[in-house]
Design an enzyme around this catalytic site. Structure first.
Site, mmCIF file in Angstrom:
data_model
loop_
_atom_site.group_PDB
_atom_site.id
_atom_site.type_symbol
_atom_site.label_atom_id
_atom_site.label_comp_id
_atom_site.label_asym_id
_atom_site.label_seq_id
_atom_site.Cartn_x
_atom_site.Cartn_y
_atom_site.Cartn_z
ATOM 1 N NE ARG A 64 -21.959 96.528 71.998
ATOM 2 C CZ ARG A 64 -22.822 96.782 72.987
ATOM 3 N NH1 ARG A 64 -23.800 95.919 73.250
ATOM 4 N NH2 ARG A 64 -22.714 97.867 73.720
ATOM 5 C CE1 TYR A 117 -12.134 76.604 59.475
ATOM 6 C CE2 TYR A 117 -13.457 77.559 61.234
ATOM 7 C CZ TYR A 117 -12.324 77.566 60.457
ATOM 8 O OH TYR A 117 -11.365 78.521 60.648
ATOM 9 C CG ASP A 189 -20.706 76.534 58.144
ATOM 10 O OD1 ASP A 189 -20.744 77.020 56.996
ATOM 11 O OD2 ASP A 189 -19.780 76.764 58.953
ATOM 12 C CE LYS A 214 -13.133 80.527 54.613
ATOM 13 N NZ LYS A 214 -13.470 81.088 55.900
HETATM 14 N N1 PLP Z 1 -17.338 77.649 58.498
HETATM 15 C C1 PLP Z 1 -16.626 77.084 57.514
HETATM 16 C C2 PLP Z 1 -17.224 75.953 56.733
HETATM 17 C C3 PLP Z 1 -15.330 77.528 57.214
HETATM 18 O O1 PLP Z 1 -14.619 76.939 56.242
HETATM 19 C C4 PLP Z 1 -14.795 78.587 57.983
HETATM 20 C C5 PLP Z 1 -13.436 79.101 57.734
HETATM 21 O O2 PLP Z 1 -12.655 78.544 56.984
HETATM 22 C C6 PLP Z 1 -15.572 79.145 59.009
HETATM 23 C C7 PLP Z 1 -16.838 78.662 59.227
HETATM 24 C C8 PLP Z 1 -15.042 80.261 59.859
HETATM 25 O O3 PLP Z 1 -15.132 81.456 59.164
HETATM 26 P P1 PLP Z 1 -14.257 82.770 59.513
HETATM 27 O O4 PLP Z 1 -12.844 82.452 59.168
HETATM 28 O O5 PLP Z 1 -14.887 83.828 58.690
HETATM 29 O O6 PLP Z 1 -14.419 82.995 60.985
#
Ligand code: PLP
Length: 400
Positions: A64, A117, A189, A214
């Site tokens: 952790r 998101y 992000d 992703k």
């Molecule tokens: N940020 C973006 C732009 C995303 O498209 C996603 C998921 O689709 C996330 C964060 C969340 O990621 P995770 O599914 O790995 O938790």
């Protein structure tokens, strides 16, 4: 390894099988990053163990707090993003929630982009309702709107480089500059762009987030997230909170992400080239009324995209079908090479009808307000042969 464990021949079998000798490479080195799956490390002295608690770069003692395989991933992504350090998490949402919860206190104010998101949008709504953190949503293109939203208690600006599914590109330099002047922490992000197409820290961002699930992982076989920091104090602050939250990435997930990362440049090049080619062909198709891809000259953010994403515009595009909702559903159910599935950024081509899946909670009017048509299809363009992708899209368009 201690002498005691090296010379364990005097021990009984029951003890020896619990303490097998550790093989170390001598005169050679592993080419791949080794997987350290064990979550515990032993120390020679008590002082060394105490020092291991000091910060995110300390000795390894419990996963952790840190792990060698995970640290390799953190260092690799921090390097790509131009940060001073990083914190990997169990998912993209794990990274986002750890960073936001670490930095925000009751009474703080957040400025966040309107088109976020869904998970991030829900987290912010939850923070507002349960923790008394105020949130103002803004567009991604107007620094004056961010300026007007600033309050004395504004603590954080949350942006996404490319928005989903409309592929609008955010004016990172303009919006972050406003935050910087006001002493507000900016979080970007960068999942859709990857550090190969955009490095938000170069535009002043304090924290860069990825859903490594992703493009970084890239093969739809791992769930992971990462936050990269421009400043060591912010890194330490978020790391400290991560110990309490415990959204720690498993070493095997970090290892898979590292393995995927090695081909990121090849994959991203291919995603971008095929997406641009596909966007052009879609724009010329009679069943398609609009194509949303920043690489196309008609896109509202094309000029900004040329400056912010000079190496390419990503692998996600969206398009509107003349036949509306029914046509979009028919299209997504008619593809054969591509799959009807959420998520994005992997080697496989994926299609999605946002109005009936990821954004189904919105009415047609609310969808229109965020720029999502009821006949819109989102496509995450994979790395299959471009002609095979087009043949598949073309036959599905005929059924839409
Ligand atoms: N940020 C973006 C732009 C995303 O498209 C996603 C998921 O689709 C996330 C964060 C969340 O990621 P995770 O599914 O790995 O938790």
């Amino acid at each position: 390894m201690s002498d005691f464990h090296q010379n364990n021949g005097a021990l009984r079998p029951e003890s020896r099988i619990v303490h097998p000798p550790l093989a170390e490479a001598v005169g050679s080195r592993p080419l791949g990053v080794p997987l350290h799956q064990g979550h515990l490390f032993a120390f020679e002295t008590g002082d060394a163990l105490v020092q291991a608690h000091d910060g995110p770069g300390g000795a390894f003692f419990y996963n952790r707090f840190g792990n060698p395989t995970v640290r390799s991933l953190e260092d690799a992504v921090a390097d790509l993003e131009g940060g001073v350090g990083a914190l990997a998490a169990a998912s993209g949402m794990g990274a986002i929630s750890t960073a936001l919860l670490a930095l925000l206190r009751t009474g703080d104010h957040v400025i966040a982009q309107r088109s976020l998101y869904g998970g991030t949008f829900a987290l912010l709504a939850d923070l507002a309702e349960r923790r008394g953190i105020e949130v103002t949503h803004v567009g991604g293109d107007d620094p004056a709107e961010v300026e007007a939203a600033l309050r004395p208690n504004t603590r954080l600006l949350h942006l996404e480089t490319i928005s989903n599914p409309t592929t609008r590109v955010t004016d990172l330099p303009g919006l972050i500059a406003v935050a910087k002047r006001a002493g507000v922490v900016s979080v970007v992000d960068n999942t859709f762009a990857t550090p190969l197409l955009c490095r938000p820290i170069e535009h002043g961002a304090d924290i860069v987030i990825h859903s490594a699930t992703k493009y970084l992982g890239g093969h739809s076989d791992v769930l992971a997230g990462i936050a990269v920091f421009a400043d060591p104090e912010l890194h330490r602050e978020v790391w400290r909170y991560s110990l309490e939250l415990g959204a720690t990435v498993d070493p095997f997930a970090a290892w898979l992400t590292l393995r995927g990362l090695q081909t990121l440049a090849l994959r991203v090049r291919r995603h971008c080239d095929t997406a641009l080619d596909l966007a052009g062909r879609l724009a010329a198709h009679p069943a398609v009324t609009a194509v949303h891809y920043p690489g196309l000259p008609g896109h509202p953010d094309h000029e900004l995209a040329r400056r912010l994403l000079p190496e390419g515009h990503g692998g996600v595009l969206a398009f509107d079908l003349a036949g509306g909702r029914e046509a979009a559903r028919a299209f997504t159910e008619s593809v054969r090479l591509a799959s009807l599935a959420p998520s994005l950024g992997g080697v496989h081509s994926l299609v999605l009808h946002p109005a009936s899946t990821s954004h189904r909670q919105l009415s047609d009017e609310e969808l229109a307000a965020v720029g999502i048509g009821v006949g819109m299809v989102r496509m995450s363009v994979g790395i299959e042969h471009p002609e095979d992708i087009w043949a598949d899209v073309d036959q599905a368009l005929a059924k839409a």
